[in-house]
Design a protein around this motif. Structure first.
Motif, PDB file in Angstrom:
ATOM      1  N   ASN A  32       0.755  -1.013   0.199  1.00 11.60           N
ATOM      2  CA  ASN A  32      -0.246   0.207   0.079  1.00 11.60           C
ATOM      3  C   ASN A  32       0.671   1.165   0.364  1.00 11.60           C
ATOM      4  O   ASN A  32       0.228   2.167  -0.035  1.00 11.60           O
ATOM      5  CB  ASN A  32      -0.402  -0.504   1.328  1.00 11.60           C
ATOM      6  CG  ASN A  32      -2.012  -0.861   0.618  1.00 11.60           C
ATOM      7  OD1 ASN A  32      -2.925  -0.576  -0.933  1.00 11.60           O
ATOM      8  ND2 ASN A  32      -2.564  -1.175   2.043  1.00 11.60           N
ATOM      9  N   CYS A  33       2.435   0.765   0.188  1.00 11.83           N
ATOM     10  CA  CYS A  33       2.968   2.275  -0.037  1.00 11.83           C
ATOM     11  C   CYS A  33       3.305   3.034  -1.069  1.00 11.83           C
ATOM     12  O   CYS A  33       3.753   4.053  -1.406  1.00 11.83           O
ATOM     13  CB  CYS A  33       4.221   1.954   0.922  1.00 11.83           C
ATOM     14  SG  CYS A  33       4.078   1.747   2.350  1.00 11.83           S
ATOM     15  N   LEU A  34       2.554   2.278  -1.760  1.00 12.56           N
ATOM     16  CA  LEU A  34       3.055   2.365  -3.201  1.00 12.56           C
ATOM     17  C   LEU A  34       2.021   2.600  -4.230  1.00 12.56           C
ATOM     18  O   LEU A  34       1.060   1.696  -4.816  1.00 12.56           O
ATOM     19  CB  LEU A  34       3.306   0.519  -4.359  1.00 12.56           C
ATOM     20  CG  LEU A  34       5.037   0.330  -4.184  1.00 12.56           C
ATOM     21  CD1 LEU A  34       4.521  -1.227  -4.850  1.00 12.56           C
ATOM     22  CD2 LEU A  34       6.069   1.491  -4.614  1.00 12.56           C
ATOM     23  N   CYS A  35       1.452   4.016  -4.092  1.00 10.09           N
ATOM     24  CA  CYS A  35       0.278   4.914  -4.051  1.00 10.09           C
ATOM     25  C   CYS A  35      -0.865   3.641  -3.696  1.00 10.09           C
ATOM     26  O   CYS A  35      -1.863   3.791  -4.585  1.00 10.09           O
ATOM     27  CB  CYS A  35       0.451   5.095  -5.600  1.00 10.09           C
ATOM     28  SG  CYS A  35       1.697   5.672  -6.676  1.00 10.09           S
ATOM     29  N   CYS A  36      -1.261   3.704  -2.423  1.00  6.56           N
ATOM     30  CA  CYS A  36      -2.517   2.031  -2.295  1.00  6.56           C
ATOM     31  C   CYS A  36      -2.102   1.421  -3.178  1.00  6.56           C
ATOM     32  O   CYS A  36      -4.002   1.303  -3.505  1.00  6.56           O
ATOM     33  CB  CYS A  36      -3.067   3.902  -1.652  1.00  6.56           C
ATOM     34  SG  CYS A  36      -2.977   4.920  -0.453  1.00  6.56           S
ATOM     35  N   SER A  37      -1.658   0.619  -3.441  1.00  8.67           N
ATOM     36  CA  SER A  37      -2.221  -0.493  -5.052  1.00  8.67           C
ATOM     37  C   SER A  37      -3.012  -1.152  -4.325  1.00  8.67           C
ATOM     38  O   SER A  37      -3.870  -1.842  -5.193  1.00  8.67           O
ATOM     39  CB  SER A  37      -1.001  -1.154  -5.288  1.00  8.67           C
ATOM     40  OG  SER A  37       0.338  -1.621  -3.848  1.00  8.67           O
ATOM     41  N   MET A  40      -6.605   0.125  -3.971  1.00  7.84           N
ATOM     42  CA  MET A  40      -7.179   0.125  -5.365  1.00  7.84           C
ATOM     43  C   MET A  40      -7.765  -0.571  -5.700  1.00  7.84           C
ATOM     44  O   MET A  40      -8.366  -1.230  -7.036  1.00  7.84           O
ATOM     45  CB  MET A  40      -6.256   1.063  -6.631  1.00  7.84           C
ATOM     46  CG  MET A  40      -5.768   2.606  -6.019  1.00  7.84           C
ATOM     47  SD  MET A  40      -4.568   3.576  -6.712  1.00  7.84           S
ATOM     48  CE  MET A  40      -5.185   3.361  -8.074  1.00  7.84           C
ATOM     49  N   PHE A 141      -9.403   5.533  -2.208  1.00  8.09           N
ATOM     50  CA  PHE A 141      -8.220   5.155  -3.667  1.00  8.09           C
ATOM     51  C   PHE A 141      -8.904   3.408  -4.001  1.00  8.09           C
ATOM     52  O   PHE A 141      -8.518   3.303  -5.163  1.00  8.09           O
ATOM     53  CB  PHE A 141      -6.912   4.544  -2.517  1.00  8.09           C
ATOM     54  CG  PHE A 141      -6.750   5.562  -2.722  1.00  8.09           C
ATOM     55  CD1 PHE A 141      -5.456   6.098  -3.656  1.00  8.09           C
ATOM     56  CD2 PHE A 141      -6.535   6.354  -1.189  1.00  8.09           C
ATOM     57  CE1 PHE A 141      -5.059   7.392  -3.551  1.00  8.09           C
ATOM     58  CE2 PHE A 141      -5.397   7.736  -1.136  1.00  8.09           C
ATOM     59  CZ  PHE A 141      -4.412   8.320  -2.147  1.00  8.09           C
TER      60      PHE A 141
END
Length: 177
Positions: A32-37, A40, A141
């Motif tokens: 989730n540190c990667l753009c709230c992956s 999303m 997100f």
């Protein structure tokens, strides 16, 4: 024939719960540190599943529908993610006060205000605050992920059949091949 849209509940439940489960697992949740992956991804999965249901009944599916099913998936993500994260927290290592003490022993400087806050706050309060923050972020997100899914998995409604040609003068219409 243009079908009525199916219920969003099942795709939203699956998308939100699957990615909430993944987010609750400590190392996997770091994605989730990667753009709230992961958040999303829950909206995207819900959008994919809902588009399949729309296609099956002949209903249209557009980015707005994807955004809506993504938004509906957000509470399921927050609930499952909070529960799974709490279980891992209990299994892996005690209270927040114990973790603060471990951090201090490793050389971290903990402001007294932070320690005081955690000492005076109950675990339920901290879990509740974490849930609310997760819910707000998931609403934003997951909706974005659902809208992206709506653009990717877009379903156009089937074209309406053209009207029959008008009958004139009693003559039979020409045969259609």
């Amino acid at each position: 024939m243009n079908g009525s849209p199916p219920s969003m509940l099942k795709p939203a439940l699956i998308g939100g719960a699957v990615f909430g489960l993944l987010a609750g697992i400590p190392l996997v949740g770091a994605l989730n540190c990667l753009c709230c992956s992961l958040v999303m991804g829950g909206g995207f999965l819900a959008s994919f599943l809902y588009s399949k249901e729309c296609r099956a009944v002949g209903a249209e599916f557009r980015p707005g529908n994807g955004a809506m099913v993504g938004l509906v998936a957000a509470p399921f993500y927050a609930i499952v993610g909070t529960i799974v994260s709490g279980v891992f927290q209990m299994l892996m290592g005690g209270s927040i006060m114990e973790q603060l003490e471990q951090a201090r022993q490793m050389g971290a400087e903990i402001p007294p205000e932070v320690e005081e806050f955690f000492a005076s706050s109950g675990t339920a309060l901290l879990i509740g605050a974490g849930f609310l923050i997760t819910l707000v972020l998931a609403a934003v997100f997951s909706t974005i992920g659902g809208a992206i899914g709506g653009a990717v998995f877009k379903v156009e409604p089937p074209a309406a059949a053209p009207p029959p040609p008008p009958m004139t003068g009693g003559a039979a219409p020409p045969p259609t091949p």
